[in-house]
Design an enzyme around this catalytic site. Structure first.
Site, PDB file in Angstrom:
ATOM      1  CE  LYS A 133      -3.902  -2.335   2.165  1.00 42.84           C
ATOM      2  NZ  LYS A 133      -3.324  -3.669   1.884  1.00 42.84           N
ATOM      3  CE1 TYR A 141       0.166   0.463   7.431  1.00 44.25           C
ATOM      4  CE2 TYR A 141      -0.857  -0.547   5.500  1.00 44.25           C
ATOM      5  CZ  TYR A 141       0.082  -0.580   6.517  1.00 44.25           C
ATOM      6  OH  TYR A 141       0.939  -1.652   6.626  1.00 44.25           O
ATOM      7  CG  ASN A 173      -3.215  -8.658   1.658  1.00 46.90           C
ATOM      8  OD1 ASN A 173      -2.706  -7.549   1.503  1.00 46.90           O
ATOM      9  ND2 ASN A 173      -4.516  -8.837   1.701  1.00 46.90           N
ATOM     10  CB  VAL A 174       1.438 -11.597   5.961  1.00 43.78           C
ATOM     11  CG1 VAL A 174       2.000 -12.850   6.629  1.00 43.78           C
ATOM     12  CG2 VAL A 174       2.557 -10.630   5.588  1.00 43.78           C
ATOM     13  N   GLY A 176      -2.861 -15.191   6.718  1.00 50.90           N
ATOM     14  CA  GLY A 176      -3.156 -15.559   8.093  1.00 50.90           C
ATOM     15  C   GLY A 176      -2.767 -14.532   9.128  1.00 50.90           C
TER      16      GLY A 176
END
Length: 338
Positions: A133, A141, A173-174, A176
């Protein structure tokens, strides 16, 4: 090869998903590490994590309550530390939009505190965690993390005689991690409804171990000022929903404030400074204290084409529904039925 024997490491945000994964990795691979300091402001998470790493079994682990907004506390925590992994951040997009100055204080001013305190102590290497992002940000953010990235890259220009090296790792995105879509869908599956923000939405996907490996790579190989970016697959949000709850209703609710349909990790403007290292890309700093030709030779780095961009919607590597189910069982929930 990175040698952490007799080294002291501090992880900011060490009680978060990645902080805990890094802790586990370091203690398993480098059991002779001198000291591993978990720095965070959440006493409950520290208490819970301390049960997993009791002092009698892990005397090298220390739990240090503190906030990266507090310069004096940060500097105290960094006494005797060799390496810093900066994972602390305010990361929830809607919360940051609603509480903008809180996000600025943590993600920008907190980054400044880390940099200044590291320069005033004996820290040798710093790796800061970024996010997709931060590339062409449209939400607060992302904008604060872009500013943070710029601060850590530029910090290499003010080190003077100090041999410290600052670098950044940026990924998607990681799988979990706290607050991410997969745990959210797993919970919502109990209600039989998986809300879809937009049917065409895509995201990059990386496992916790993949994130850990990137940090360790940067810790070992950074020359100072690089932003490392992994080559990772994308997924469609509709495929995640299908993988988790094929029988569930999937109403389209619209995107949240500050969300993109697709994420970027390298923009076309970045392409003029971007090199392909094989497993990773790296965005090199515009100014650096080392010789770029030596860097290219050392890592067999190949410059990408001008205008190149790395976008989750235009990726050539995609997770299938079956892939996602296997990953969820392996990396998120062992009880998940494939």
């Amino acid at each position: 090869m990175l040698d952490l024997e007799k080294k002291s490491i501090l992880i900011t945000g060490g009680t978060g998903s990645l902080g805990k994964a890094l802790t586990n990795h370091i203690l398993n691979k480098y059991p002779t590490v001198k000291k591993l300091v978990i720095f965070s402001r959440d006493e409950q998470k520290q208490f819970q994590m301390a049960q997993e790493y009791p002092f009698q079994d892990y005397p090298q682990v220390r739990f240090f309550i503190g906030d990266i907004r507090d310069y004096d506390r940060v500097k105290r925590a960094l006494k005797g530390i060799d390496y810093v992994i900066h994972a602390a951040a305010m990361k929830h997009v809607p919360i940051a939009e609603y509480n903008p100055m809180e996000c600025v204080k943590t993600n920008i001013l907190g980054a400044e505190n880390i940099i200044n305190a590291c320069l005033e102590t004996d820290v040798q290497r710093v790796v800061a965690l970024s996010t997709d992002k931060a590339a062409a940000p449209i939400n607060l953010y992302g904008a604060t993390k872009l500013a943070s990235d710029k601060l850590f890259v530029a910090a290499n220009n003010i080190t003077g005689w100090n041999p410290i090296k600052f670098s950044v790792v940026r990924y998607g995105n990681v799988m979990g991690s706290n607050g991410s879509v997969i745990p959210f869908f797993l919970e919502k599956k109990k209600d039989g409804v998986l809300p879809i923000t937009d049917p065409s939405m895509t995201r990059f996907n990386i496992s916790l171990q993949g994130g850990v490996d990137m940090v360790m790579h940067a810790l070992e190989n950074a020359w100072g000022g690089e932003i490392f970016v992994p080559k990772i697959p994308s997924y469609k949000i509709t495929d995640v929903a299908e993988a988790i709850g094929p029988e569930c209703e999937k109403p389209v609710i619209g995107i949240r404030p500050g969300e993109k349909i697709h994420e970027e990790m390298i923009t076309s403007s970045d392409s003029y400074y971007t090199y392909d290292l094989g497993k990773y890309y790296t965005i090199l700093p515009a100014t650096h204290k080392w010789n770029k030709e030596d860097f290219i030779k050392e890592f067999n780095a190949k410059r990408v084409e001008p205008g190149f961009q790395y976008n989750s919607g235009e990726n050539d590597n995609w997770e299938s529904v079956e892939d996602l189910r296997k990953h969820i069982k392996t990396h998120v929930d062992p009880t998940f039925e494939i």
